[in-house]
Scaffold this motif. Sequence first.
Motif, mmCIF file in Angstrom:
data_model
loop_
_atom_site.group_PDB
_atom_site.id
_atom_site.type_symbol
_atom_site.label_atom_id
_atom_site.label_comp_id
_atom_site.label_asym_id
_atom_site.label_seq_id
_atom_site.Cartn_x
_atom_site.Cartn_y
_atom_site.Cartn_z
ATOM 1 N N GLU A 20 0.843 -1.192 0.000
ATOM 2 C CA GLU A 20 0.000 0.000 0.000
ATOM 3 C C GLU A 20 0.875 1.238 0.000
ATOM 4 O O GLU A 20 1.929 1.269 0.629
ATOM 5 C CB GLU A 20 -0.911 0.006 1.229
ATOM 6 N N ALA B 181 -2.018 -0.904 -13.622
ATOM 7 C CA ALA B 181 -1.255 -0.090 -12.671
ATOM 8 C C ALA B 181 -0.714 1.164 -13.338
ATOM 9 O O ALA B 181 -0.465 2.170 -12.669
ATOM 10 C CB ALA B 181 -0.115 -0.906 -12.077
ATOM 11 N N TYR C 154 -2.555 4.641 -12.568
ATOM 12 C CA TYR C 154 -2.731 5.197 -11.229
ATOM 13 C C TYR C 154 -1.513 5.949 -10.690
ATOM 14 O O TYR C 154 -1.329 6.044 -9.488
ATOM 15 C CB TYR C 154 -3.125 4.077 -10.266
ATOM 16 N N TYR D 101 -1.497 8.113 -7.328
ATOM 17 C CA TYR D 101 -2.636 7.745 -6.480
ATOM 18 C C TYR D 101 -2.186 6.859 -5.330
ATOM 19 O O TYR D 101 -1.204 6.120 -5.436
ATOM 20 C CB TYR D 101 -3.684 6.962 -7.288
ATOM 21 N N VAL E 66 -2.639 3.623 -3.558
ATOM 22 C CA VAL E 66 -3.141 2.349 -4.071
ATOM 23 C C VAL E 66 -2.892 1.216 -3.087
ATOM 24 O O VAL E 66 -2.082 1.333 -2.165
ATOM 25 C CB VAL E 66 -2.471 1.978 -5.421
#
Length: 190
Positions: free
Chosen positions: A130, A167, A170, A173, A175
Amino acid sequence: MAEDDPLYAVLGQAAAMGMIADGDTFRPEDPITRDECMKICCTAAGYDVKAELLGGYPTGYRTAANRSGVSDGIGGAETEITGEEAWIFLWNTLNTEVLEPVAYGGETTQYGARDGETVLAQLYDIYTAEGILNANEYAALGQREMTGTAGWAEIDGVRFALEYQEANRYLGYRVRGYYRLEEQKQTLVY
């Protein structure tokens, strides 16, 4: 239930794991309650011992489910779970850190969660990363050496081989990515 029933072996395995009670009846047509689902999910993630210490079924399992995150996103006063809630329970359980014995001493056993060792990791060797997606195949945030590296992405400074090409959408971002450890590399699969 007859031994030739397709569910016989599966239910026997679930009973052996303590996920369901080893009883005389099986009621597949009866709706499952939140408390029953919490018990199944807590047991699957290793929280059954803690739940029993917290008061057993149902209150101890409710407390363990709340503390572990198994019941996150579940609310309302109905006792039967909906199909959507079943998926939420499943998702939460797969992403819950597994609780297991970490120290033995006399009559006391201490339980703890291994960092990052979720049910998903134990069952499928899939782990979670994360953070900010700070580099992909096309661009990078503040790191020009990663820009344009085909087949790679980076989440919070950790490089991942890309199996999941989405992926690339993003960059920047926050994620949550799922990856496998494969031959000296981490492969982002979702």
